[in-house]
Motif scaffolding. Structure first.
Motif, mmCIF file in Angstrom:
data_model
loop_
_atom_site.group_PDB
_atom_site.id
_atom_site.type_symbol
_atom_site.label_atom_id
_atom_site.label_comp_id
_atom_site.label_asym_id
_atom_site.label_seq_id
_atom_site.Cartn_x
_atom_site.Cartn_y
_atom_site.Cartn_z
ATOM 1 N N VAL A 162 0.725 -1.234 -0.048
ATOM 2 C CA VAL A 162 0.033 0.284 0.046
ATOM 3 C C VAL A 162 0.971 1.255 0.030
ATOM 4 C CG1 VAL A 162 -1.689 1.339 1.399
ATOM 5 C CG2 VAL A 162 -1.900 -0.907 1.250
ATOM 6 N N TYR A 163 2.040 1.298 0.927
ATOM 7 C CA TYR A 163 2.729 2.310 0.507
ATOM 8 C C TYR A 163 3.384 2.476 -0.455
ATOM 9 C CZ TYR A 163 6.861 5.370 1.994
ATOM 10 O OH TYR A 163 7.901 6.310 1.966
ATOM 11 N N LYS A 164 3.986 1.701 -1.185
ATOM 12 C CA LYS A 164 4.676 1.830 -2.598
ATOM 13 C C LYS A 164 3.538 2.413 -3.751
ATOM 14 C CE LYS A 164 8.351 -1.710 -1.914
ATOM 15 N NZ LYS A 164 8.616 -3.343 -2.430
ATOM 16 N N ARG A 190 3.066 5.981 -3.011
ATOM 17 C CA ARG A 190 4.267 6.783 -3.235
ATOM 18 C C ARG A 190 4.210 6.854 -4.752
ATOM 19 N NH1 ARG A 190 5.981 10.133 0.163
ATOM 20 N NH2 ARG A 190 6.820 10.802 -1.811
ATOM 21 N N ARG A 191 3.864 5.929 -5.440
ATOM 22 C CA ARG A 191 3.661 5.979 -6.887
ATOM 23 C C ARG A 191 2.879 7.099 -7.267
ATOM 24 N NH1 ARG A 191 4.624 0.395 -6.995
ATOM 25 N NH2 ARG A 191 2.567 0.071 -7.100
ATOM 26 N N THR A 192 1.555 7.315 -6.532
ATOM 27 C CA THR A 192 0.759 8.132 -6.852
ATOM 28 C C THR A 192 1.344 9.676 -6.583
ATOM 29 O OG1 THR A 192 -1.117 6.622 -6.324
ATOM 30 C CG2 THR A 192 -1.593 9.075 -6.147
ATOM 31 N N ILE A 193 2.107 9.776 -5.351
ATOM 32 C CA ILE A 193 2.513 10.890 -4.994
ATOM 33 C C ILE A 193 3.529 11.506 -6.026
ATOM 34 C CG2 ILE A 193 3.513 12.127 -3.017
ATOM 35 C CD1 ILE A 193 2.088 10.247 -1.335
ATOM 36 N N ILE A 211 -8.941 1.978 -5.317
ATOM 37 C CA ILE A 211 -9.753 2.242 -4.282
ATOM 38 C C ILE A 211 -9.523 1.420 -3.235
ATOM 39 C CG2 ILE A 211 -11.457 0.519 -5.128
ATOM 40 C CD1 ILE A 211 -12.265 3.847 -3.200
ATOM 41 N N GLY A 212 -8.860 0.171 -3.448
ATOM 42 C CA GLY A 212 -8.366 -0.569 -2.169
ATOM 43 C C GLY A 212 -7.327 -0.024 -1.434
ATOM 44 N N VAL A 213 -6.432 0.843 -2.128
ATOM 45 C CA VAL A 213 -5.268 1.471 -1.653
ATOM 46 C C VAL A 213 -5.798 2.587 -0.791
ATOM 47 C CG1 VAL A 213 -3.468 2.721 -2.098
ATOM 48 C CG2 VAL A 213 -3.520 0.809 -3.086
ATOM 49 N N ALA A 214 -6.629 3.303 -1.373
ATOM 50 C CA ALA A 214 -7.573 4.437 -0.871
ATOM 51 C C ALA A 214 -8.168 3.924 0.565
ATOM 52 C CB ALA A 214 -8.572 5.127 -1.724
ATOM 53 N N ASN A 215 -8.905 3.101 0.559
ATOM 54 C CA ASN A 215 -9.384 2.272 1.816
ATOM 55 C C ASN A 215 -8.454 1.982 2.778
ATOM 56 O OD1 ASN A 215 -12.359 2.095 0.950
ATOM 57 N ND2 ASN A 215 -12.048 0.234 0.019
ATOM 58 N N ALA A 216 -7.344 1.414 2.669
ATOM 59 C CA ALA A 216 -6.233 1.263 3.336
ATOM 60 C C ALA A 216 -5.823 2.335 4.087
ATOM 61 C CB ALA A 216 -5.158 0.499 2.929
ATOM 62 N N TYR A 274 -17.703 19.404 -5.924
ATOM 63 C CA TYR A 274 -16.652 18.384 -5.478
ATOM 64 C C TYR A 274 -15.255 18.630 -4.894
ATOM 65 C CZ TYR A 274 -19.996 15.853 -8.332
ATOM 66 O OH TYR A 274 -21.219 15.249 -9.038
ATOM 67 N N THR A 275 -14.804 18.082 -4.048
ATOM 68 C CA THR A 275 -13.465 18.371 -3.403
ATOM 69 C C THR A 275 -12.608 17.036 -3.624
ATOM 70 O OG1 THR A 275 -14.248 17.617 -1.207
ATOM 71 C CG2 THR A 275 -13.828 20.209 -1.844
ATOM 72 N N ALA A 276 -11.581 16.932 -4.292
ATOM 73 C CA ALA A 276 -10.732 15.793 -4.566
ATOM 74 C C ALA A 276 -9.483 15.803 -3.818
ATOM 75 C CB ALA A 276 -10.547 15.855 -6.276
ATOM 76 N N TRP A 277 -8.990 14.826 -2.964
ATOM 77 C CA TRP A 277 -7.967 14.627 -2.259
ATOM 78 C C TRP A 277 -6.597 15.027 -2.877
ATOM 79 C CZ3 TRP A 277 -5.423 9.352 -1.002
ATOM 80 C CH2 TRP A 277 -4.226 9.673 -0.243
ATOM 81 N N ASP A 278 -5.825 15.895 -2.507
ATOM 82 C CA ASP A 278 -4.661 16.112 -2.941
ATOM 83 C C ASP A 278 -3.589 15.200 -2.242
ATOM 84 O OD1 ASP A 278 -2.148 16.921 -4.013
ATOM 85 O OD2 ASP A 278 -2.365 19.206 -3.059
#
Length: 443
Positions: A26-28, A31-34, A42-47, A124-128
């Motif tokens: 999940v961390y990796k 980090r790829r997203t960032i 969505i699975g990563v977002a839930n975690a 809508y607000t979208a997470w940065d």
């Protein structure tokens, strides 16, 4: 008593917390997203949401909010608690990936530049994910972008993120021409210095103009202004020092890199300067800094004035931005090095910035053309209202030599000699700390 290193960032869900609380996969993925802008599963977002909620609740948080920056000049937030009903009549604390990545505030009541369409009130607000979540009071604040029901941006963060993305894309094209194929991103950084005034609550309450407009509209000149320059870098009074101490502590908890503090030129005027960081994070931090300045002042029986020109006859409060661009490996693309004449990559980026300032000076001017700031600019303020760019003698000479196709005859660094043997000798910089240029280049 806790040390600064122990308390710094304790209210921030930063990389240290993510690495410790998320699984390796999940961390990796996060980090790829960032780092690379990869889409968030969505699975990563839930975690991430579960870990973020647990971390926040452990620190006393009961609510979460999508924290955004609409076109009002301040931040906005709508708080929702973590509670969800359970079958036995009690509640459980929940926070889902869907709640993390998207929110739905009312967009019709925020400035949009157009007519208010009530039938399209949803926004809508979208997470940065590039800006860390943090705890303020009992609320987990999640930095977000804000757009209307139809998709147009209604905030100041979205255009900023877009510009950062475009700048990175075009800068990487240039770097490849110079053989750099390892850089993945080019990041702009900024350090917004924040000036402010402190006045006592008692005096503030006696001035309706100050309370209603943020500045005085009438009154006599002060018996003592800034003519003697004695307030600038002067000894900080105990009451102000106590305020600054509490302010630093609150800022450091939120991971804000508050570095320098001093008295400014005008009486009761002060400054806080942070260490530079990524532009969108620095923007978030500056909004938080202004908010916390005012909250901490109230605890000390003071009022923090952030208007650009609260008092006639003395300097107003500017917000000087120290800006640069660098690769993700830390190479500063606006650093001339020891031999700027031979540094073709630096010269290309420098000329690109000069051309951008020249071609788009109207946009630069427009970006700071608020009523308050226009009231401040000029006179002995820094800078004036005219857009210009200052390079210093050395860089001017380098560019003139290239323009005229002549060899550059670099001058030897001049040594500063103070006439006292025990004092250190050092070389004079080839650029000046120019205070009259809206876009000054400091080596």
């Amino acid at each position: 008593m806790s040390t600064v290193t122990e308390t710094f960032g304790t209210m921030v869900f930063d990389d240290r917390v993510m690495r410790a609380s998320l699984s390796a996969d999940v961390y990796k993925s996060l980090r790829r997203t960032i780092d690379e802008g990869k889409e968030l599963d969505i699975g990563v977002a839930n975690a991430v949401a579960e870990a973020m909620k647990d971390w926040a609740v452990e620190r006393g948080a009961t609510h979460f909010t999508h924290w955004f920056q609409p076109l009002t000049g301040i931040t906005a937030e709508k708080h929702d608690s973590f509670i969800s009903p359970s079958p036995d009549g009690a509640v459980i604390m929940e926070f889902s990936g869907k709640e993390l990545i998207k929110g739905e505030p009312d967009a019709s009541s925020f400035p949009s530049g157009g007519l208010r369409a009530t039938f399209e009130a949803r926004g809508y607000t979208a997470w940065d994910p590039t800006s860390y979540a943090f705890i303020k009071g009992k609320t987990l604040c999640i930095p977000t972008a804000f757009c209307s029901y139809g998709g147009p941006a209604l905030d100041k963060k979205t255009p900023l993120l877009r510009s950062m993305e475009v700048l990175s894309k075009q800068a990487l094209r240039i770097l490849k021409l110079f053989g750099n194929t390892t850089a993945r991103r080019v990041v702009s950084s900024v350090g917004p210095e924040q000036e402010y005034f402190l006045v006592t609550r008692e005096m503030y309450e006696k001035r309706p103009d100050l309370r209603f407009t943020g500045r005085t509209l009438f009154g006599a000149r002060p018996p003592k202004g800034q003519e003697l320059d004695d307030h600038y870098f002067g000894v900080i009074k105990p009451g102000v020092a106590a305020y600054m101490e509490d302010l630093n502590e609150e800022l450091w908890k939120l991971g804000i890199l508050a570095k320098t503090e001093h008295n400014e030129v005008a009486p009761a005027q002060h400054e806080l300067a942070p260490i530079y960081t990524t532009t969108n994070v620095a923007t978030d931090h500056n909004q938080l800094t202004m908010e916390i300045m005012q909250k901490v002042a109230a605890k000390h029986g003071l009022v923090c004035l952030l208007h650009e020109k609260p008092f006639a006859g003395v300097n107003g409060s500017g917000k000087h931005n120290n800006w640069s661009i660098a690769t993700d490996s830390g190479q500063n693309l606006l650093s001339p090095g020891e031999t700027p004449y031979e540094n073709a990559q630096f010269l290309l980026f420098l000329c690109a910035v000069i051309k951008a300032v020249d071609d788009y000076q109207d946009l630069l001017r427009l970006s700071v053309a608020t009523a308050g700031n226009d009231h401040r600019l000029g006179a002995n303020e820094a800078p004036p209202a005219v857009i210009s760019m200052f390079l210093g003698d050395e860089l001017n000479a380098v560019l003139e030599a290239i323009e005229n196709d002549k060899p550059y005859e670099g001058k030897e660094r001049q040594q500063i000699k103070l006439g006292v043997d025990v004092l250190p000798k050092f070389n004079r910089d080839t650029t000046d700390r120019n205070r009259t240029s809206p876009f000054a280049f400091h080596r």
